[in-house]
Design an enzyme around this catalytic site. Structure first.
Site, short mmCIF file in Angstrom:
data_model
loop_
_atom_site.label_atom_id
_atom_site.label_comp_id
_atom_site.label_asym_id
_atom_site.label_seq_id
_atom_site.Cartn_x
_atom_site.Cartn_y
_atom_site.Cartn_z
N ARG A 233 20.13 53.05 45.82
CA ARG A 233 19.80 53.06 47.22
C ARG A 233 21.21 53.25 47.92
NH1 ARG A 233 18.63 48.82 50.62
NH2 ARG A 233 20.27 47.77 49.53
N ARG B 231 22.41 53.01 58.67
CA ARG B 231 22.03 52.20 59.75
C ARG B 231 22.06 53.24 60.82
NH1 ARG B 231 26.71 47.54 59.28
NH2 ARG B 231 25.83 46.43 57.48
N ARG C 211 36.63 47.68 33.45
CA ARG C 211 37.44 48.53 34.35
C ARG C 211 38.45 47.60 34.80
NH1 ARG C 211 37.58 53.63 34.10
NH2 ARG C 211 38.74 54.00 36.13
N ARG D 30 41.79 52.95 47.72
CA ARG D 30 42.17 52.51 49.08
C ARG D 30 43.62 51.93 49.22
NH1 ARG D 30 37.96 47.29 49.26
NH2 ARG D 30 39.46 46.38 47.57
N GLU E 135 45.51 50.67 45.92
CA GLU E 135 44.58 50.53 44.56
C GLU E 135 44.29 51.69 43.75
OE1 GLU E 135 42.25 46.45 46.46
OE2 GLU E 135 41.22 48.24 45.90
N TYR F 83 29.75 40.85 37.09
CA TYR F 83 30.33 40.77 38.57
C TYR F 83 29.70 39.65 39.39
CZ TYR F 83 32.50 41.74 42.89
OH TYR F 83 33.03 41.58 44.08
N ASP G 199 30.12 38.10 43.24
CA ASP G 199 30.86 37.81 44.39
C ASP G 199 31.47 36.25 44.68
OD1 ASP G 199 31.35 40.30 45.94
OD2 ASP G 199 29.41 40.34 46.66
P1 FAD Z 1 38.70 34.10 37.92
O1 FAD Z 1 38.94 33.95 39.52
O2 FAD Z 1 39.08 35.35 37.19
O3 FAD Z 1 39.37 32.85 37.33
C1 FAD Z 1 39.19 32.62 35.72
C2 FAD Z 1 40.49 31.84 35.49
O4 FAD Z 1 40.62 31.56 34.05
C3 FAD Z 1 41.75 32.93 35.82
O5 FAD Z 1 42.73 31.97 36.62
C4 FAD Z 1 42.46 32.81 34.48
O6 FAD Z 1 43.70 33.02 34.38
C5 FAD Z 1 41.84 31.68 33.76
N1 FAD Z 1 41.46 31.94 32.23
C6 FAD Z 1 41.23 32.81 31.57
N2 FAD Z 1 41.51 32.72 30.39
C7 FAD Z 1 42.06 31.73 30.19
C8 FAD Z 1 42.77 30.82 28.72
N3 FAD Z 1 42.37 31.19 27.77
N4 FAD Z 1 43.38 29.74 29.31
C9 FAD Z 1 43.52 29.39 30.61
N5 FAD Z 1 43.22 29.82 31.45
C10 FAD Z 1 42.37 30.97 31.33
N6 FAD Z 1 34.08 38.53 45.86
C11 FAD Z 1 33.86 38.61 47.16
O7 FAD Z 1 32.92 37.69 47.45
N7 FAD Z 1 34.52 39.31 48.13
C12 FAD Z 1 35.29 40.26 47.87
O8 FAD Z 1 35.81 40.96 48.87
C13 FAD Z 1 35.69 40.41 46.38
N8 FAD Z 1 36.64 41.33 45.98
C14 FAD Z 1 37.00 41.33 44.72
C15 FAD Z 1 37.94 42.33 44.35
C16 FAD Z 1 38.37 42.48 42.93
C17 FAD Z 1 39.20 43.37 42.42
C18 FAD Z 1 37.53 41.97 42.06
C19 FAD Z 1 37.95 42.02 40.53
C20 FAD Z 1 36.70 41.01 42.55
C21 FAD Z 1 36.45 40.47 43.83
N9 FAD Z 1 35.40 39.43 44.15
C22 FAD Z 1 35.14 39.56 45.58
C23 FAD Z 1 34.73 38.71 42.93
C24 FAD Z 1 35.77 37.31 42.82
O9 FAD Z 1 37.17 37.67 42.55
C25 FAD Z 1 35.15 36.56 41.89
O10 FAD Z 1 33.86 35.84 42.51
C26 FAD Z 1 35.69 35.17 41.75
O11 FAD Z 1 37.08 35.31 41.47
C27 FAD Z 1 35.42 34.74 40.45
O12 FAD Z 1 35.77 33.44 40.17
P2 FAD Z 1 35.78 33.08 38.50
O13 FAD Z 1 36.70 31.58 38.55
O14 FAD Z 1 34.76 33.49 37.90
O15 FAD Z 1 37.14 33.90 37.93
#
Ligand code: FAD
Length: 375
Positions: free
Chosen positions: A179, A183, A256, A287, A312, A360, A362
């Site tokens: 989609r 707006r 990616r 961006r 970026e 992915y 949020d």
């Molecule tokens: P992560 O934050 O990646 O945490 C995983 C952790 O595990 C990391 O610190 C890593 O170092 C650790 N880890 C991995 N393997 C190991 C290991 N073997 N030993 C020890 N530690 C380890 N969401 C929004 O709502 N709004 C936004 O504007 C938004 N912008 C984004 C922009 C980008 C570029 C990206 C990629 C994502 C964005 N997101 C956004 C999504 C958001 O980043 C995620 O929802 C959130 O960070 C996920 O949390 P997590 O704990 O799953 O992963």
């Protein structure tokens, strides 16, 4: 002898929220992270008095009141509203596509005029494609032209999408764009959610609040001493890469990634907005983020003499790079399901978050998921 109820691998939002809930009900937790800091991808570094989002700009938004109340119980959120603008061939356009954008593109002033213009655009695109014998969109380019017409596709979608995916829109599958919401009101608020904002004092405040009282260790990779880590807790919460957990036995999942180029500039205000999208194919970055604007409003901006911006660049992922966006195509999803089947059989390991679920997410979805876990 197990020392902990939970060993939590990864201090991102999933691991930290889990640790908060477990700690609150008296469970003994240890959080380890391989990075030199806590917080995963929401981590910010203070540069020139400004919180710089080191792993990409993060804007919290949700319509789930339970999630909003939960994060605000840890740290209050500010009133930041995401209103990105697009730069194309010397002109600015408001996003998401709304009456401001239509006025800027075509000079139309009323919703009725805008409707008529978009219908005309769609009809021209359809006629052109029919003349070429195309009845069903075969790729993203054709899909977008049918949904929105040529003008918006050419100026605001094509170049940006090609940079994001590293491929031509005519080579990308049509299903990527299901989609294209438009707006017919003058409203530049990017999200439709009821609540949005940035934690006051930055995301590190949220993480510090979640991990308050929890034992943490940074710079520790779970896989470097896996046998020892597996012994010290009754259960493991694993938020790292699921294929790595299983030693890549079926093959590697693909992603990616984004390359960030950060600059400190000798000006109080560089672009007047937190997010500017560059939609031309020839400008290599997608961006520019100006971090100041996430947390400083009005005259506050002038208080800090410098500003920090990040360009970026969407990039092909190779081993060793940060895995940002899962590529949920058929090949990778099939591979993920093989790992998921192994994970389902684990009794003492909980897999969660964007890397372990190869999805992915949020931020609000991550929190929602952890709030629903039976700890
Ligand atoms: P992560 O934050 O990646 O945490 C995983 C952790 O595990 C990391 O610190 C890593 O170092 C650790 N880890 C991995 N393997 C190991 C290991 N073997 N030993 C020890 N530690 C380890 N969401 C929004 O709502 N709004 C936004 O504007 C938004 N912008 C984004 C922009 C980008 C570029 C990206 C990629 C994502 C964005 N997101 C956004 C999504 C958001 O980043 C995620 O929802 C959130 O960070 C996920 O949390 P997590 O704990 O799953 O992963």
């Amino acid at each position: 002898m197990k020392h902990y109820d939970y060993l939590i691998v990864g201090s991102g939002l999933f691991g930290s929220t889990f640790a908060y809930r477990a700690h609150k009900i008296g469970k003994k937790c240890l959080v380890i992270d391989k990075r030199p800091h806590l917080g995963g991808n929401v981590y910010c570094e203070k540069i020139e008095g400004i919180n710089v989002h080191k792993y990409g700009a993060h804007i919290f938004h949700t319509s789930n009141k339970k999630v909003w109340d939960f994060v605000n119980s840890i740290v209050e959120f500010n009133r930041y509203t995401n209103s990105p603008i697009a730069y194309y061939k010397g002109k600015f356009y408001n996003l998401p596509f709304n009456m401001n954008t239509f006025y800027q593109l075509w000079g139309v002033k009323t919703p009725a005029e805008a409707h008529a213009k978009i219908e005309e655009q769609k009809s021209i695109a359809m006629t052109q494609m029919n003349a070429e014998g195309i009845t069903e969109p075969r790729n993203l380019e054709e899909q977008a032209r049918i949904l929105i017409g040529n003008d918006i596709y050419e100026s605001l979608i094509k170049g940006y999408t090609e940079k994001q995916w590293g491929r031509k829109c005519s080579e990308l599958p049509a299903f990527i764009i299901k989609r294209l919401p438009v707006r017919f009101i003058f409203d530049n608020n990017y999200f439709n959610d009821c609540y949005q904002g940035i934690p006051i004092g930055g995301y590190n405040q949220l993480i510090n609040g979640l991990l308050d009282g929890v034992e943490t260790r940074t710079g520790i990779n779970f896989f470097e001493n896996r046998t020892q880590w597996e012994k010290i807790a009754n259960k493991i919460v694993f938020t790292g890469k699921i294929d790595e957990f299983y030693d890549y036995q079926f093959g590697k999942l693909e992603y990616r990634t984004v390359r960030f180029e950060e600059e400190v500039l000798e000006t109080t205000n560089y672009q007047g907005n937190a997010v500017v999208n560059y939609t031309e194919r020839d400008i290599p970055y997608t961006r520019i983020i100006e971090h100041k604007h996430f947390e400083m409003f009005g005259l506050e901006i002038e208080k800090f003499p410098k500003t920090v911006i990040t360009k970026e660049f969407s990039t092909e992922w190779k081993d060793g790079m940060e895995p940002y966006y899962p590529i949920n195509d058929e090949k990778n999803n099939t591979l993920y399901r093989k790992y998921e089947n192994l994970a389902k059989k684990e009794k003492n390991t909980i897999f969660g978050g964007r890397l372990a679920e190869y999805k992915y997410y949020d931020m609000h979805k991550i929190i929602e998921e952890v709030l629903n876990i039976d700890i």
